[in-house]
Design a protein around this motif. Structure first.
Motif, mmCIF file in Angstrom:
data_model
loop_
_atom_site.group_PDB
_atom_site.id
_atom_site.type_symbol
_atom_site.label_atom_id
_atom_site.label_comp_id
_atom_site.label_asym_id
_atom_site.label_seq_id
_atom_site.Cartn_x
_atom_site.Cartn_y
_atom_site.Cartn_z
ATOM 1 N N SER A 43 -4.046 23.091 2.099
ATOM 2 C CA SER A 43 -5.172 22.765 2.978
ATOM 3 C C SER A 43 -5.874 24.036 3.449
ATOM 4 O O SER A 43 -7.104 24.058 3.588
ATOM 5 C CB SER A 43 -4.703 21.930 4.162
ATOM 6 O OG SER A 43 -3.795 22.650 4.953
ATOM 7 N N PHE A 44 -5.111 25.102 3.686
ATOM 8 C CA PHE A 44 -5.729 26.373 4.090
ATOM 9 C C PHE A 44 -6.572 26.943 2.959
ATOM 10 O O PHE A 44 -7.692 27.416 3.194
ATOM 11 C CB PHE A 44 -4.649 27.381 4.511
ATOM 12 C CG PHE A 44 -5.200 28.709 4.936
ATOM 13 C CD1 PHE A 44 -5.927 28.846 6.105
ATOM 14 C CD2 PHE A 44 -5.001 29.832 4.137
ATOM 15 C CE1 PHE A 44 -6.445 30.075 6.488
ATOM 16 C CE2 PHE A 44 -5.518 31.060 4.507
ATOM 17 C CZ PHE A 44 -6.237 31.186 5.689
ATOM 18 N N MET A 96 0.832 -1.178 0.000
ATOM 19 C CA MET A 96 0.000 0.000 0.000
ATOM 20 C C MET A 96 0.878 1.243 0.000
ATOM 21 O O MET A 96 1.848 1.325 0.739
ATOM 22 C CB MET A 96 -0.870 0.037 1.248
ATOM 23 C CG MET A 96 -1.927 -0.997 1.320
ATOM 24 S SD MET A 96 -3.236 -0.270 2.218
ATOM 25 C CE MET A 96 -4.588 -0.503 1.208
ATOM 26 N N SER A 97 0.470 2.159 -0.810
ATOM 27 C CA SER A 97 1.221 3.410 -0.849
ATOM 28 C C SER A 97 0.583 4.410 0.105
ATOM 29 O O SER A 97 -0.616 4.396 0.357
ATOM 30 C CB SER A 97 1.256 3.957 -2.267
ATOM 31 O OG SER A 97 -0.050 4.308 -2.665
ATOM 32 N N SER A 98 1.409 5.284 0.627
ATOM 33 C CA SER A 98 0.899 6.301 1.553
ATOM 34 C C SER A 98 0.227 7.422 0.759
ATOM 35 O O SER A 98 0.595 7.687 -0.387
ATOM 36 C CB SER A 98 2.043 6.849 2.401
ATOM 37 O OG SER A 98 2.972 7.507 1.574
ATOM 38 N N PRO A 99 -0.761 8.090 1.369
ATOM 39 C CA PRO A 99 -1.445 9.178 0.672
ATOM 40 C C PRO A 99 -0.472 10.329 0.435
ATOM 41 O O PRO A 99 0.443 10.555 1.228
ATOM 42 C CB PRO A 99 -2.573 9.580 1.608
ATOM 43 C CG PRO A 99 -2.207 9.040 2.927
ATOM 44 C CD PRO A 99 -1.308 7.877 2.696
ATOM 45 N N PRO A 100 -0.651 11.047 -0.656
ATOM 46 C CA PRO A 100 0.254 12.164 -0.918
ATOM 47 C C PRO A 100 0.119 13.228 0.170
ATOM 48 O O PRO A 100 -0.973 13.508 0.658
ATOM 49 C CB PRO A 100 -0.182 12.688 -2.278
ATOM 50 C CG PRO A 100 -1.558 12.206 -2.464
ATOM 51 C CD PRO A 100 -1.682 10.932 -1.661
ATOM 52 N N SER A 101 1.225 13.799 0.560
ATOM 53 C CA SER A 101 1.189 14.823 1.604
ATOM 54 C C SER A 101 0.664 16.135 1.005
ATOM 55 O O SER A 101 0.975 16.492 -0.130
ATOM 56 C CB SER A 101 2.573 15.034 2.191
ATOM 57 O OG SER A 101 3.444 15.505 1.198
ATOM 58 N N VAL A 102 -0.142 16.798 1.776
ATOM 59 C CA VAL A 102 -0.744 18.055 1.343
ATOM 60 C C VAL A 102 -0.078 19.172 2.137
ATOM 61 O O VAL A 102 0.024 19.114 3.358
ATOM 62 C CB VAL A 102 -2.272 18.046 1.594
ATOM 63 C CG1 VAL A 102 -2.894 19.363 1.191
ATOM 64 C CG2 VAL A 102 -2.917 16.892 0.861
ATOM 65 N N SER A 103 0.348 20.189 1.438
ATOM 66 C CA SER A 103 1.022 21.290 2.121
ATOM 67 C C SER A 103 0.007 22.089 2.948
ATOM 68 O O SER A 103 -1.189 22.103 2.645
ATOM 69 C CB SER A 103 1.711 22.203 1.113
ATOM 70 O OG SER A 103 0.756 22.946 0.398
#
Length: 117
Positions: free
Chosen positions: A12-13, A1-8
């Motif tokens: 997110s703001f 399983m791959s990890s979800p892409p990180s969101v800056s």
């Protein structure tokens, strides 16, 4: 399983701001208005909110101080906290030497001249 892409945090703001804008437009049915009508409505909202905040900044501190002085008086019976907020008889009489007294003197003089007739 791959990890979800990180969101800056910036992304997110911005997503959060878009969500709040969407909720605002849906709540007040602004999505049905033309851009000019939205501008007018938002201008009125900003004007009223800014006037409310300005009034709160100007009048609220004195009002809170007055309430605190009365509460302090109720618990301690010490008049020193509220003496600035309760007019004394001398201050009322000193304030009566203004323009209202002049108008009262004119009415009294005209009444006196009517009694002479």
């Amino acid at each position: 399983m791959s990890s979800p892409p990180s969101v800056s945090p910036i992304t997110s703001f911005l997503r959060w701001l878009r969500l709040k804008n969407y909720q605002y437009e849906v709540t007040f049915a602004l999505y049905m208005l033309t851009p000019t009508e939205k501008f007018i409505f938002n201008s009125l909202v900003i004007t009223f909110v800014s006037l409310f905040l300005m009034a709160a900044c100007v009048y609220l501190p004195d009002h809170v101080a007055s309430i605190y002085g009365h509460v302090h008086y109720y618990f301690t019976a010490d008049v020193s906290m509220i003496k600035d907020y309760i007019p004394s008889a001398s201050s009322i009489l000193q304030g009566a030497s203004g323009p209202a007294t002049g108008a009262f003197n004119v009415v009294a003089a005209s009444t006196a001249s009517l009694e002479e007739l």
